[in-house]
Motif scaffolding. Structure first.
Motif, PDB file in Angstrom:
ATOM      1  N   LYS A 195       9.671   1.681  -9.807  1.00 41.79           N
ATOM      2  CA  LYS A 195       9.104   0.356 -10.041  1.00 41.79           C
ATOM      3  C   LYS A 195       8.349   0.328 -11.358  1.00 41.79           C
ATOM      4  CE  LYS A 195      10.249  -1.815  -6.289  1.00 41.79           C
ATOM      5  NZ  LYS A 195      10.985  -3.062  -6.327  1.00 41.79           N
ATOM      6  N   ASN A 196       8.324  -0.831 -11.982  1.00 43.39           N
ATOM      7  CA  ASN A 196       7.484  -1.048 -13.157  1.00 43.39           C
ATOM      8  C   ASN A 196       6.051  -1.301 -12.705  1.00 43.39           C
ATOM      9  OD1 ASN A 196       9.486  -1.002 -15.298  1.00 43.39           O
ATOM     10  ND2 ASN A 196      10.244  -2.909 -14.410  1.00 43.39           N
ATOM     11  N   LEU A 197       5.124  -1.108 -13.618  1.00 47.63           N
ATOM     12  CA  LEU A 197       3.725  -1.402 -13.325  1.00 47.63           C
ATOM     13  C   LEU A 197       3.581  -2.829 -12.830  1.00 47.63           C
ATOM     14  CD1 LEU A 197       1.973   0.299 -16.363  1.00 47.63           C
ATOM     15  CD2 LEU A 197       1.996   1.073 -13.995  1.00 47.63           C
ATOM     16  N   ASN A 198       2.704  -3.022 -11.864  1.00 48.45           N
ATOM     17  CA  ASN A 198       2.339  -4.312 -11.285  1.00 48.45           C
ATOM     18  C   ASN A 198       3.414  -4.937 -10.393  1.00 48.45           C
ATOM     19  OD1 ASN A 198      -0.240  -4.286 -12.498  1.00 48.45           O
ATOM     20  ND2 ASN A 198       0.728  -4.905 -14.422  1.00 48.45           N
ATOM     21  N   GLU A 199       4.544  -4.265 -10.175  1.00 43.82           N
ATOM     22  CA  GLU A 199       5.522  -4.771  -9.234  1.00 43.82           C
ATOM     23  C   GLU A 199       5.082  -4.443  -7.804  1.00 43.82           C
ATOM     24  OE1 GLU A 199       9.719  -4.879 -11.642  1.00 43.82           O
ATOM     25  OE2 GLU A 199       9.313  -3.105 -10.441  1.00 43.82           O
ATOM     26  N   ILE A 200       5.818  -4.972  -6.846  1.00 45.39           N
ATOM     27  CA  ILE A 200       5.570  -4.700  -5.428  1.00 45.39           C
ATOM     28  C   ILE A 200       6.622  -3.702  -4.950  1.00 45.39           C
ATOM     29  CG2 ILE A 200       5.620  -5.706  -3.108  1.00 45.39           C
ATOM     30  CD1 ILE A 200       4.610  -8.306  -4.386  1.00 45.39           C
ATOM     31  N   ALA A 201       6.189  -2.720  -4.165  1.00 44.06           N
ATOM     32  CA  ALA A 201       7.109  -1.731  -3.601  1.00 44.06           C
ATOM     33  C   ALA A 201       7.079  -1.841  -2.081  1.00 44.06           C
ATOM     34  CB  ALA A 201       6.698  -0.331  -4.026  1.00 44.06           C
ATOM     35  N   GLU A 202       8.251  -1.795  -1.454  1.00 50.13           N
ATOM     36  CA  GLU A 202       8.318  -1.840   0.008  1.00 50.13           C
ATOM     37  C   GLU A 202       9.148  -0.676   0.521  1.00 50.13           C
ATOM     38  OE1 GLU A 202       9.075  -4.944   3.637  1.00 50.13           O
ATOM     39  OE2 GLU A 202      10.362  -5.139   1.888  1.00 50.13           O
ATOM     40  N   ILE A 203       8.599   0.022   1.513  1.00 45.85           N
ATOM     41  CA  ILE A 203       9.260   1.150   2.152  1.00 45.85           C
ATOM     42  C   ILE A 203       9.384   0.800   3.637  1.00 45.85           C
ATOM     43  CG2 ILE A 203       9.137   3.614   2.661  1.00 45.85           C
ATOM     44  CD1 ILE A 203       7.141   3.785   0.245  1.00 45.85           C
ATOM     45  N   LYS A 204      10.572   0.966   4.195  1.00 46.92           N
ATOM     46  CA  LYS A 204      10.802   0.637   5.603  1.00 46.92           C
ATOM     47  C   LYS A 204      11.048   1.903   6.412  1.00 46.92           C
ATOM     48  CE  LYS A 204      12.496  -3.941   4.673  1.00 46.92           C
ATOM     49  NZ  LYS A 204      13.447  -4.981   5.030  1.00 46.92           N
ATOM     50  N   CYS A 205      10.625   1.863   7.656  1.00 48.42           N
ATOM     51  CA  CYS A 205      10.739   3.004   8.556  1.00 48.42           C
ATOM     52  C   CYS A 205      11.171   2.504   9.930  1.00 48.42           C
ATOM     53  CB  CYS A 205       9.370   3.676   8.656  1.00 48.42           C
ATOM     54  SG  CYS A 205       9.288   5.048   9.813  1.00 48.42           S
ATOM     55  N   ALA A 206      12.068   3.231  10.584  1.00 46.97           N
ATOM     56  CA  ALA A 206      12.483   2.898  11.939  1.00 46.97           C
ATOM     57  C   ALA A 206      12.722   4.186  12.721  1.00 46.97           C
ATOM     58  CB  ALA A 206      13.761   2.060  11.912  1.00 46.97           C
ATOM     59  N   HIS A 207      12.548   4.117  14.032  1.00 38.91           N
ATOM     60  CA  HIS A 207      12.817   5.278  14.890  1.00 38.91           C
ATOM     61  C   HIS A 207      13.533   4.811  16.154  1.00 38.91           C
ATOM     62  CE1 HIS A 207       9.657   4.421  17.869  1.00 38.91           C
ATOM     63  NE2 HIS A 207       8.969   3.960  16.843  1.00 38.91           N
ATOM     64  N   GLU A 253      -9.555   1.500   5.665  1.00 41.56           N
ATOM     65  CA  GLU A 253     -10.405   0.605   4.877  1.00 41.56           C
ATOM     66  C   GLU A 253     -10.143   0.685   3.376  1.00 41.56           C
ATOM     67  OE1 GLU A 253     -15.127  -0.234   4.170  1.00 41.56           O
ATOM     68  OE2 GLU A 253     -14.476   0.564   6.101  1.00 41.56           O
ATOM     69  N   GLU A 254      -9.934   1.880   2.847  1.00 40.70           N
ATOM     70  CA  GLU A 254      -9.729   2.011   1.402  1.00 40.70           C
ATOM     71  C   GLU A 254      -8.410   1.407   0.923  1.00 40.70           C
ATOM     72  OE1 GLU A 254      -8.482   6.128  -0.077  1.00 40.70           O
ATOM     73  OE2 GLU A 254      -9.217   6.559   1.951  1.00 40.70           O
ATOM     74  N   PHE A 255      -7.505   1.089   1.859  1.00 39.91           N
ATOM     75  CA  PHE A 255      -6.195   0.539   1.489  1.00 39.91           C
ATOM     76  C   PHE A 255      -6.026  -0.939   1.859  1.00 39.91           C
ATOM     77  CE2 PHE A 255      -5.338   5.121   1.858  1.00 39.91           C
ATOM     78  CZ  PHE A 255      -4.757   5.342   0.623  1.00 39.91           C
ATOM     79  N   THR A 256      -7.027  -1.581   2.404  1.00 40.24           N
ATOM     80  CA  THR A 256      -6.847  -2.943   2.933  1.00 40.24           C
ATOM     81  C   THR A 256      -6.407  -3.958   1.879  1.00 40.24           C
ATOM     82  OG1 THR A 256      -9.211  -3.375   2.735  1.00 40.24           O
ATOM     83  CG2 THR A 256      -8.399  -2.682   4.902  1.00 40.24           C
ATOM     84  N   THR A 257      -6.797  -3.780   0.627  1.00 39.51           N
ATOM     85  CA  THR A 257      -6.356  -4.718  -0.408  1.00 39.51           C
ATOM     86  C   THR A 257      -5.128  -4.219  -1.163  1.00 39.51           C
ATOM     87  OG1 THR A 257      -7.893  -3.791  -2.032  1.00 39.51           O
ATOM     88  CG2 THR A 257      -8.671  -5.674  -0.731  1.00 39.51           C
ATOM     89  N   LYS A 258      -4.805  -2.943  -1.031  1.00 38.34           N
ATOM     90  CA  LYS A 258      -3.700  -2.346  -1.780  1.00 38.34           C
ATOM     91  C   LYS A 258      -2.367  -2.431  -1.048  1.00 38.34           C
ATOM     92  CE  LYS A 258      -1.976  -0.093  -5.243  1.00 38.34           C
ATOM     93  NZ  LYS A 258      -1.795  -0.756  -6.527  1.00 38.34           N
ATOM     94  N   ILE A 259      -2.403  -2.321   0.293  1.00 32.83           N
ATOM     95  CA  ILE A 259      -1.160  -2.272   1.064  1.00 32.83           C
ATOM     96  C   ILE A 259      -1.114  -3.371   2.117  1.00 32.83           C
ATOM     97  CG2 ILE A 259      -0.952   0.225   0.756  1.00 32.83           C
ATOM     98  CD1 ILE A 259      -1.722   0.482   3.780  1.00 32.83           C
ATOM     99  N   LYS A 260       0.097  -3.605   2.581  1.00 34.57           N
ATOM    100  CA  LYS A 260       0.319  -4.490   3.722  1.00 34.57           C
ATOM    101  C   LYS A 260       1.233  -3.743   4.682  1.00 34.57           C
ATOM    102  CE  LYS A 260       2.598  -8.703   5.158  1.00 34.57           C
ATOM    103  NZ  LYS A 260       3.587  -9.698   4.774  1.00 34.57           N
ATOM    104  N   LEU A 278       5.817  -0.601   4.889  1.00 34.67           N
ATOM    105  CA  LEU A 278       4.635  -0.425   4.052  1.00 34.67           C
ATOM    106  C   LEU A 278       4.928  -1.121   2.731  1.00 34.67           C
ATOM    107  CD1 LEU A 278       1.959   1.049   3.169  1.00 34.67           C
ATOM    108  CD2 LEU A 278       3.442   2.921   2.432  1.00 34.67           C
ATOM    109  N   THR A 279       4.102  -2.090   2.375  1.00 29.93           N
ATOM    110  CA  THR A 279       4.236  -2.781   1.103  1.00 29.93           C
ATOM    111  C   THR A 279       3.048  -2.413   0.242  1.00 29.93           C
ATOM    112  OG1 THR A 279       5.388  -4.619   2.159  1.00 29.93           O
ATOM    113  CG2 THR A 279       4.486  -5.026  -0.020  1.00 29.93           C
ATOM    114  N   ILE A 280       3.321  -1.947  -0.965  1.00 30.82           N
ATOM    115  CA  ILE A 280       2.270  -1.582  -1.917  1.00 30.82           C
ATOM    116  C   ILE A 280       2.226  -2.662  -2.982  1.00 30.82           C
ATOM    117  CG2 ILE A 280       1.433   0.172  -3.524  1.00 30.82           C
ATOM    118  CD1 ILE A 280       3.181   2.182  -1.882  1.00 30.82           C
ATOM    119  N   ASN A 281       1.085  -3.309  -3.096  1.00 26.89           N
ATOM    120  CA  ASN A 281       0.913  -4.411  -4.044  1.00 26.89           C
ATOM    121  C   ASN A 281       0.583  -3.883  -5.431  1.00 26.89           C
ATOM    122  OD1 ASN A 281       1.115  -6.448  -1.974  1.00 26.89           O
ATOM    123  ND2 ASN A 281      -0.917  -5.788  -1.328  1.00 26.89           N
ATOM    124  N   SER A 282       1.103  -4.536  -6.437  1.00 25.90           N
ATOM    125  CA  SER A 282       0.748  -4.274  -7.828  1.00 25.90           C
ATOM    126  C   SER A 282       0.678  -2.774  -8.133  1.00 25.90           C
ATOM    127  CB  SER A 282      -0.591  -4.948  -8.146  1.00 25.90           C
ATOM    128  OG  SER A 282      -0.861  -4.884  -9.521  1.00 25.90           O
TER     129      SER A 282
END
Length: 118
Positions: free
Chosen positions: A32-44, A78-85, A96-100
């Motif tokens: 990803k480029n800087l400031n893009e959004i990254a999404e990683i999916k997981c299933a079991h 708590e340290e990730f509440t604004t960084k991830i969804k 897991l979505t990582i913002n910016s």
């Protein structure tokens, strides 16, 4: 101007207790480029498992627990509440979505499927 690229390598774990366990993830790597959004999916596929846990591993900080999905409850640390969804259902899949994204987000991300012991 040179764009920095962030590489996310995703490794998945299935914690002991179920015998046979399959955990799937997509994509295996992200660039990803800087400031893009990254999404990683997981299933079991373990019907008795009700949690998906997320970890980050980097050379600078080692392993860091980021949060978990318990059934449909989303619990980022708590340290990730604004960084991830976090989203999904811990009994089958989640994301897991990582913002910016920034250079500090370059790491190996681990997804683990687990069950709650009562």
């Amino acid at each position: 101007m040179i764009n920095a690229f962030i590489i996310f390598s995703v490794t998945l774990l299935c914690l002991p207790g179920s015998g046979v366990c399959s955990v799937f993830q997509t994509p295996p790597d992200l660039i990803k480029n800087l400031n893009e959004i990254a999404e990683i999916k997981c299933a079991h596929n373990v019907s008795s498992y009700d949690r998906i846990l997320w970890y980050k591993h980097s050379q600078d900080t080692g392993f860091t627990f980021m949060g978990y999905i318990f059934a449909t409850s989303l619990k980022p640390e708590e340290e990730f509440t604004t960084k991830i969804k976090l989203s999904g259902d811990g009994s089958k899949n989640g994301s897991l979505t990582i913002n910016s994204v920034s250079v500090n987000d370059s790491a190996v991300y681990y997804c683990a499927a687990y069950y709650t012991v009562l």
